[in-house]
Enzyme design. Structure first.
Site, PDB file in Angstrom:
ATOM      1  N   ARG A 185      21.652  16.714  -2.146  1.00 67.34           N
ATOM      2  CA  ARG A 185      21.641  15.250  -2.102  1.00 67.34           C
ATOM      3  C   ARG A 185      22.303  14.643  -3.337  1.00 67.34           C
ATOM      4  NH1 ARG A 185      17.499  13.378   1.330  1.00 67.34           N
ATOM      5  NH2 ARG A 185      18.323  11.330   0.837  1.00 67.34           N
ATOM      6  N   LYS A 239       1.629   7.501   4.255  1.00 67.31           N
ATOM      7  CA  LYS A 239       1.086   6.146   4.154  1.00 67.31           C
ATOM      8  C   LYS A 239       0.466   5.701   5.475  1.00 67.31           C
ATOM      9  CE  LYS A 239       4.780   4.988   0.907  1.00 67.31           C
ATOM     10  NZ  LYS A 239       6.051   4.261   0.791  1.00 67.31           N
ATOM     11  N   ARG A 298      15.539  -2.367  -4.169  1.00 70.06           N
ATOM     12  CA  ARG A 298      14.279  -2.448  -4.913  1.00 70.06           C
ATOM     13  C   ARG A 298      14.492  -2.468  -6.421  1.00 70.06           C
ATOM     14  NH1 ARG A 298      13.940   1.988  -1.537  1.00 70.06           N
ATOM     15  NH2 ARG A 298      12.742   1.653   0.353  1.00 70.06           N
ATOM     16  N   PRO A 355       0.813  -1.217   0.000  1.00 71.88           N
ATOM     17  CA  PRO A 355       0.000   0.000   0.000  1.00 71.88           C
ATOM     18  C   PRO A 355       0.853   1.277   0.000  1.00 71.88           C
ATOM     19  CG  PRO A 355      -0.560  -1.471   1.830  1.00 71.88           C
ATOM     20  CD  PRO A 355       0.696  -1.962   1.230  1.00 71.88           C
ATOM     21  N   GLU A 356       0.620   2.108  -1.003  1.00 68.60           N
ATOM     22  CA  GLU A 356       1.228   3.433  -1.065  1.00 68.60           C
ATOM     23  C   GLU A 356       0.078   4.428  -0.897  1.00 68.60           C
ATOM     24  OE1 GLU A 356       3.916   3.764  -4.472  1.00 68.60           O
ATOM     25  OE2 GLU A 356       4.044   1.595  -4.570  1.00 68.60           O
TER      26      GLU A 356
END
Length: 276
Positions: free
Chosen positions: A156, A59, A266, A2-3
């Site tokens: 970043r 979430k 991922r 679930p996102e």
DNA sequence: CTTAACGCCTGAAGGC
DNA sequence: TGCCTTCAGGCGTTAA
């Protein structure tokens, strides 16, 4: 997994099903989602409480009682809330159920979680919700701007895909939607965040809003085992353009073939021709 | 401060 | 057939 759109779908279902219900008791079949909280503490906390409001942030699901107390829940990978109009007694139906909230009208809310990564945390009235404070901007909030994303990306060095998965930057995105967003924005998932141009950032914001809105409209993505509160599948899996499309022809360009590569732990799905 | 790796869990799927 | 490995990936923790 679930996102944001899946959590939003569940929250809307909960609003329809449990608002106004009174908890008559709770069954803890597995204590892990409760963390440090004991089953007895949960029982004392929720007994006689009436659901007043259910909200989503990132979430997370925030279930609030009329008393002001609340539960903050995260589904992680395989968590789901299923409403049942009657008690569930058969062993087969009880498979993977970890917690059952029983209501005074004999209906109940089941917390199912195959892998038991999900969490349920208790919050007393007036206590600051730590999880909420850590979230970045919501995709559909006007506060999410190109300037905000550029500012977050500036220092970043991680790949833009990793940055978009950072919940303290944008709240609610996970692996599926980040792949879809970068594909639609035609930005390489491997681009270093600090090299993001203003035009690319603008395309990412636009694609984020499009994808999230469309996925919510379609009740989320049931790519593995997502189900809503009424145990029904979403429809957005039929509209995915890159996620799990390895080997397929690119939907945007001619000649592009969708590739899969690991980023972090991922899978990233992308078109090497048009995502630059 | 940022970054990367690991652990948590179960079950499906693939290799041999 | 059956055993073993890999994969699914969010996020807190830990170490560098």
């Amino acid at each position: 997994m679930p996102e944001l759109p899946e959590v939003e779908t569940i929250v809307r279902g909960l609003q329809k099903r449990i608002i106004g219900k009174t908890i008559s008791g709770v069954e803890v079949l597995h204590p892990k989602p409760l963390g440090q909280t004991t089953p007895k503490e949960l029982e004392r906390f929720v007994r006689s409480q009436v659901f007043r409001k259910v909200e989503r942030f990132g979430k997370y699901i925030h279930m609030q009682f009329a008393s002001g107390k609340s539960l903050v829940c995260h589904l992680r990978m395989t968590g789901k809330y299923i409403y049942s109009s009657a008690n569930v007694t058969k062993a087969e139906e009880r498979r993977h159920i970890r917690i059952i909230f029983h209501f005074s009208d004999q209906s109940c809310l089941l917390y199912k979680d195959l892998r038991i990564f999900g969490t349920i945390k208790l919050y007393a009235d007036g206590v600051t919700i730590a999880e909420k404070a850590k979230q970045g901007r919501e995709p559909l909030s006007p506060a999410l701007t190109t300037a905000y994303l550029l500012e977050k990306a500036r220092r970043r060095q991680v790949a833009i895909k990793i940055l978009l998965l950072d919940q303290s930057v944008i709240a609610g995105l996970g692996n599926i939607y980040v792949c879809e967003i970068l594909f639609r924005a035609r930005v390489s998932p491997f681009l270093s965040a600090r090299d993001l141009s203003s035009a690319q950032a603008a395309r990412i914001i636009e694609a984020t809003r499009e994808v999230i809105k469309l996925a919510i409209k379609n009740n989320g993505t049931s790519v593995s085992d997502f189900r809503n509160v009424d145990d029904k599948e979403g429809k957005f899996q039929n509209m995915l353009l890159v996620y799990q499309k390895t080997g397929a022809a690119c939907a945007h360009c001619t000649g592009g073939i969708i590739q899969r590569e690991k980023q972090g732990q991922r899978s990233t799905f992308f078109c090497p021709v048009c995502q630059v």
